[in-house]
Design an enzyme around this catalytic site. Sequence first.
Site, mmCIF file in Angstrom:
data_model
loop_
_atom_site.group_PDB
_atom_site.id
_atom_site.type_symbol
_atom_site.label_atom_id
_atom_site.label_comp_id
_atom_site.label_asym_id
_atom_site.label_seq_id
_atom_site.Cartn_x
_atom_site.Cartn_y
_atom_site.Cartn_z
ATOM 1 N N ARG A 35 5.331 -12.489 9.525
ATOM 2 C CA ARG A 35 6.227 -11.617 9.847
ATOM 3 C C ARG A 35 7.617 -11.072 9.622
ATOM 4 O O ARG A 35 8.103 -12.618 10.753
ATOM 5 C CB ARG A 35 5.602 -10.301 10.859
ATOM 6 C CG ARG A 35 4.293 -9.790 9.590
ATOM 7 C CD ARG A 35 3.723 -9.144 11.175
ATOM 8 N NE ARG A 35 4.155 -7.734 10.072
ATOM 9 C CZ ARG A 35 3.718 -6.465 9.398
ATOM 10 N NH1 ARG A 35 2.387 -6.989 8.580
ATOM 11 N NH2 ARG A 35 4.384 -5.841 9.268
ATOM 12 N N LYS A 68 4.644 0.869 8.972
ATOM 13 C CA LYS A 68 4.663 1.620 8.427
ATOM 14 C C LYS A 68 4.039 2.835 8.916
ATOM 15 O O LYS A 68 4.049 4.265 9.429
ATOM 16 C CB LYS A 68 3.843 1.541 7.077
ATOM 17 C CG LYS A 68 4.897 1.530 5.670
ATOM 18 C CD LYS A 68 3.810 1.489 4.455
ATOM 19 C CE LYS A 68 3.420 -0.094 4.229
ATOM 20 N NZ LYS A 68 2.705 -0.410 3.160
ATOM 21 N N GLU A 106 0.468 -1.213 0.234
ATOM 22 C CA GLU A 106 -0.316 -0.181 0.061
ATOM 23 C C GLU A 106 1.011 0.926 0.308
ATOM 24 O O GLU A 106 1.759 1.316 0.861
ATOM 25 C CB GLU A 106 -1.149 0.422 1.465
ATOM 26 C CG GLU A 106 -1.480 1.114 1.499
ATOM 27 C CD GLU A 106 -2.805 1.316 2.061
ATOM 28 O OE1 GLU A 106 -3.034 0.481 3.533
ATOM 29 O OE2 GLU A 106 -3.599 2.534 2.414
HETATM 30 P P1 ATP Z 1 2.914 -2.339 7.854
HETATM 31 O O1 ATP Z 1 2.424 -2.911 9.219
HETATM 32 O O2 ATP Z 1 3.953 -2.162 7.821
HETATM 33 O O3 ATP Z 1 1.698 -1.082 7.909
HETATM 34 P P2 ATP Z 1 1.712 -4.121 6.060
HETATM 35 O O4 ATP Z 1 1.724 -5.166 6.297
HETATM 36 O O5 ATP Z 1 0.600 -2.873 6.562
HETATM 37 O O6 ATP Z 1 3.093 -2.942 6.740
HETATM 38 P P3 ATP Z 1 2.100 -3.591 3.054
HETATM 39 O O7 ATP Z 1 2.416 -2.360 1.713
HETATM 40 O O8 ATP Z 1 0.196 -3.772 3.130
HETATM 41 O O9 ATP Z 1 2.109 -3.844 4.650
HETATM 42 O O10 ATP Z 1 2.619 -4.709 2.573
HETATM 43 C C1 ATP Z 1 3.051 -4.910 1.377
HETATM 44 C C2 ATP Z 1 3.614 -6.574 1.874
HETATM 45 O O11 ATP Z 1 4.278 -6.680 2.227
HETATM 46 C C3 ATP Z 1 2.619 -7.207 1.977
HETATM 47 O O12 ATP Z 1 2.489 -8.549 1.707
HETATM 48 C C4 ATP Z 1 2.443 -7.410 3.518
HETATM 49 O O13 ATP Z 1 2.112 -9.046 4.396
HETATM 50 C C5 ATP Z 1 4.312 -7.749 3.609
HETATM 51 N N1 ATP Z 1 4.858 -7.456 4.795
HETATM 52 C C6 ATP Z 1 4.762 -5.735 5.397
HETATM 53 N N2 ATP Z 1 5.050 -6.416 6.535
HETATM 54 C C7 ATP Z 1 5.878 -7.747 6.448
HETATM 55 C C8 ATP Z 1 6.711 -7.912 7.545
HETATM 56 N N3 ATP Z 1 7.616 -7.550 8.619
HETATM 57 N N4 ATP Z 1 7.346 -9.179 6.885
HETATM 58 C C9 ATP Z 1 7.429 -9.675 6.454
HETATM 59 N N5 ATP Z 1 6.102 -9.677 5.114
HETATM 60 C C10 ATP Z 1 5.647 -7.980 5.307
HETATM 61 MG MG MG Z 2 -1.138 -3.941 4.991
#
Ligand code: ATP
Ligand code: MG
Length: 585
Positions: free
Chosen positions: A280, A290, A56
């Site tokens: 994760r 983020k 995102e």
């Molecule tokens: P955040 O919690 O940091 O906002 P998010 O999951 O909301 O992360 P996205 O932009 O939706 O962020 O993530 C894109 C991809 O990266 C998704 O498939 C998510 O599962 C993966 N991802 C995000 N954080 C991690 C992490 N700490 N370890 C592994 N994969 C991750």
């Molecule tokens: Mg997300």
Amino acid sequence: MKAMTNSNPESAAVKNQAAPIPDAHTPSNFLRDIIAEDVRTKKYGDAQIQTRFPPEPNGYLHIGHAKAICIDFGLAGQFGGKTNLRFDDTNPEKEEQEYVDSIQKDVRWLGFEWDRLCYASDYFGQLCEWALQLIKAGKAYVDDLSADQIRQHRGTLTEPGTDSPYRNRSIEENLDLFTRMKTGEFPDGARVLRAKIDMASPNLNMRDPVMYRILHATHQRTGDQWCIYPMYDYAHGQSDSLERVTHSMCTLEFADHQPLYRWYIEQLGIFPSEQIEFDRLNITYTMLSKRKLLQLVQEKRVNGWDDPRMPTLSGLRRRGFTPEAIRTFVAAAGVSRTNGSTDIEMLEHFQRDDLNHRASRAMAVLRPLKLIIDNYPAGQEEFVEVANNPEDPSAGTRQVPFSGEIYIEHDDFREIPPPKYYRLSPGKEVRLRNAYFITAQSVVKDEAGNIVEAHCTYDPASRGGNSPDGRKVKSTMHWVSAAHAITAEIRLYHKLFLKPDPNDFAEGQDILDNLNPNSLEILSGARLEPSLANAKLEDRYQFERVGYFCLDPDSTSDSTPGHLVFNRTLPLRDSWAKIEKKSGV
Ligand code: ATP
Ligand code: MG
């Protein structure tokens, strides 16, 4: 693939490098096993393996995303498949073009190239048609309850939810209301479109989840074309399906959403993408969210998303971390079905290992003490030959100037040496690296009693750093010639958080209370050997005995011409080996 929207010169060297390709010696993991089995059973016929990385654009990528990127791109690559970069841009209030650009730059920097560049917003029209299809099939309805009321009706883990009074509207009424939602007749939050599934489902995600909300917001790509926006769950699976994604890998928190992911795809009868969840990446002393990283930026707790203390890819890059080391670390941290935590020392270990092979050696004195060689001929200077990288003879040698006045680290001299202190103190002899043996003689102090200068004598016969009579010294020190040295600012980075788990805070406190107030240390008067005046942003250095360093972009910004700033990537000491030994890894 669409044209590059931002060129990224730093990434040129690693672009298109594949992730480490597993061979017979690489341990498999459950994700790879699933894909291998699907290939074997021809689950998708002859269709190629297709994955996507779906960020995102509401912030910069962090090292947790690097894990997802390595999995999405790495696994597809290993099976001859393809990976799309898809922006999950369904939330216009939080998303920005700056993030879209930075994410593309960071994915490329990490060494991956996507097949298609996609946006969930490309599918808004199709998603809306599918919504109409679900309404017509009696599978979706417009609800007039407020967000709060919907929450109250949802029930709990132990109690079923209750139906909304609007749940049994006629298909005609739903079609009419949804069309009017879309044309902008109603204010934000007035109505939502919900899937009609099961208010008594043990899975809360299946209790008539919201599909669309009204939001009169300008979207960074679609402008004011839409005033209804799909929810993540409604957009994600259908976007996967449209791109014929075979394996949609995401983190474990989405596991409870999987039944819903399947439900939409089954109801619509579209390409059956499959969601698979993995753990994760969590790293000690590091916060990977983020939303919280944005808070640090907005509250100016750090100097932007690319602050070298940040776990963002842009921060790590600025600090001198390399894509190779990050990929190796992610591979070593592994993948599993339960969340855990990885020691930050492990990341540092792989980075040191990488830099040890590639970094040029240089001499830099961080906290200088002037040392005067009393018997060195006045006005004389000479050059000593020094290997650029003892690990890599092909890196060649360079000439480093030497003279009768040099700088050494303040810490390398003690007037009264403590026990086992083998560095310089009056009467003691040490080696100046690649130069001469010297013996300390006396000190000069200021009025406050601080040592401001030390004096020594040298043995001219020990040129190159060996004594002809074979006598030994216990210590070898780095130095720079005072007359030839250049001055630089050095930025030392310490842990951003004080606790292994930054989320471990007392009641009434928050994560910010765990911030390390001393995470940035600036040394303004470091003296460096003159060759470092030619350092380039992409160069990596090992300052001998001190650590790994690289030039900071601040050095090259127009506002500060000639002002050199070096970032410490890491100190030399590697505590991972110790941890490994202790835990018997
Ligand atoms: P955040 O919690 O940091 O906002 P998010 O999951 O909301 O992360 P996205 O932009 O939706 O962020 O993530 C894109 C991809 O990266 C998704 O498939 C998510 O599962 C993966 N991802 C995000 N954080 C991690 C992490 N700490 N370890 C592994 N994969 C991750
Ligand atoms: Mg997300």
